[in-house]
Design a protein around this motif. Structure first.
Motif, PDB file in Angstrom:
ATOM      1  N   GLY A   1       0.788  -1.223   0.000  1.00 45.39           N
ATOM      2  CA  GLY A   1       0.000   0.000   0.000  1.00 45.39           C
ATOM      3  C   GLY A   1       0.817   1.269   0.000  1.00 45.39           C
TER       4      GLY A   1
ATOM      5  N   ASP B   1      -3.937   4.959  -0.212  1.00 49.72           N
ATOM      6  CA  ASP B   1      -5.005   3.968  -0.330  1.00 49.72           C
ATOM      7  C   ASP B   1      -5.837   4.137  -1.597  1.00 49.72           C
ATOM      8  OD1 ASP B   1      -6.610   6.195   0.273  1.00 49.72           O
ATOM      9  OD2 ASP B   1      -6.899   5.594   2.357  1.00 49.72           O
ATOM     10  N   GLN B   2      -5.491   5.093  -2.449  1.00 45.67           N
ATOM     11  CA  GLN B   2      -6.194   5.271  -3.712  1.00 45.67           C
ATOM     12  C   GLN B   2      -5.419   4.575  -4.830  1.00 45.67           C
ATOM     13  OE1 GLN B   2      -6.882   9.417  -4.556  1.00 45.67           O
ATOM     14  NE2 GLN B   2      -7.946   9.788  -2.621  1.00 45.67           N
TER      15      GLN B   2
ATOM     16  N   ASP C   1      -0.316  -1.131  -4.547  1.00 48.55           N
ATOM     17  CA  ASP C   1      -0.553  -2.539  -4.873  1.00 48.55           C
ATOM     18  C   ASP C   1       0.005  -2.901  -6.244  1.00 48.55           C
ATOM     19  OD1 ASP C   1      -1.888  -2.849  -2.435  1.00 48.55           O
ATOM     20  OD2 ASP C   1      -3.807  -2.264  -3.318  1.00 48.55           O
TER      21      ASP C   1
END
Length: 307
Positions: A51, A117-118, A98
């Motif tokens: 992440g 997290d986007q 990711d």
């Protein structure tokens, strides 16, 4: 532990596995930014799918980036590099969270990181399209490559740029801070400085020459910090808070640094406040000419295939 030990790391002190430098959450008190620096040889280097958003910056030599993301996308990006960080910008690539990657090539590479997290798309910025900014004037002239700033890159948290300061000039000056959240005025950002230094362009130095610069960080209302250090190739300074600067290139030696910034604020912005004792110095630049030695650009176009 004094501040020089906690927030300044000579080359090798942050080595981990095959990387010469690793800054991440394992550094006590560090949360929002990361950095990896290493030499590519043999099988290269692998970056796991985690992440963090990343920017791959060739420091010396060309880099091939093979990537695959959690959405099933994959590809290969060939980055044309440079002979050194004092030869203008290189191609760079942004990888979203990711995303797994394998880096191969010959030379040295930096990987700037920030937890996020986007899920954002891969972005490639070619050297020819990266604006070369000449900032300041007189002995405060420096060259900035703003390939990873909010104006030039779509990211969630990560802000990245690099600065070249020719011999005898000052950069990161006037000293400034970004450790308070004041909308439209100042943003909260951790900052990493990764340094390199070399004999200044055009000089014939003896073999025992020892290129160096100077860097300082000092306290602000956000916290106490006191770092004053010689800096050489491979050294890292961390700025969790406080006024930072100047970064000074010693006579005879040029200074480079890669900046990696990110913070907890919802808006991705680089907003700073000058030390009120020194901010007035900016007004002096209006009557001075920029240093004619800049910009530093390669003598010939960078070599290497592109896709």
């Amino acid at each position: 532990m004094d501040d020089d030990t906690r927030w300044f790391f000579p080359r090798g002190d942050l080595a981990r596995h095959d990387w010469q430098t690793v800054v991440d959450g394992e550094v006590d008190g560090w949360q929002h930014t990361g950095l990896r620096v290493g030499e590519l040889a043999g099988t290269g280097a692998r970056l796991p799918a985690v992440g963090v958003e990343r920017m791959i910056v060739p420091l010396c030599g060309d880099v091939v980036v093979e990537w695959s993301d959690a959405r099933g996308g994959s590809g290969t990006v060939e980055l044309a590099g440079r002979s050194s960080v004092f030869e203008g910008p290189a191609d760079v690539v942004y990888l979203g969270i990711d995303t797994e990657a394998r880096l191969t090539g010959e030379g040295r590479v930096a990987v700037a990181e920030a937890p996020a997290d986007q899920v954002l798309d891969v972005q490639v910025l070619r050297a020819a399209d990266i604006p070369v900014e000449i900032r300041g004037s007189g002995r405060s002239t420096r060259q900035v490559h703003n390939f990873g700033t909010p104006a030039g890159l779509h990211a969630q948290k990560l802000i990245v740029c690099e600065v070249v300061t020719p011999a005898e000039n000052w950069s990161s000056y006037p000293a400034h801070k970004h450790d308070e959240s004041i909308p439209g005025v100042e943003s909260r950002l951790e900052e990493i400085y990764y340094f390199e230094s070399a004999v200044s362009r055009g000089l014939d130095a003896p073999e025992q020459a020892d290129p160096f610069g100077l860097f300082a960080t000092y306290s602000s209302p956000a916290g106490r910090i006191d770092v004053n250090h010689f800096v050489r190739t491979g050294d890292v300074a961390l700025v969790p808070f406080g006024y930072h600067g100047p970064a000074v290139a010693a006579p005879g030696y040029d200074l480079y640094y890669l900046n990696v910034m990110a913070g907890p604020d919802p808006e991705r912005a680089w907003l700073i406040t000058d030390d009120p004792a020194h901010g007035w110095v900016r007004t002096q630049w209006e009557s001075q000419a920029p240093d004619p030695r800049l910009p530093y650009l390669p003598a010939a176009a960078p070599k290497g295939p592109r896709r």
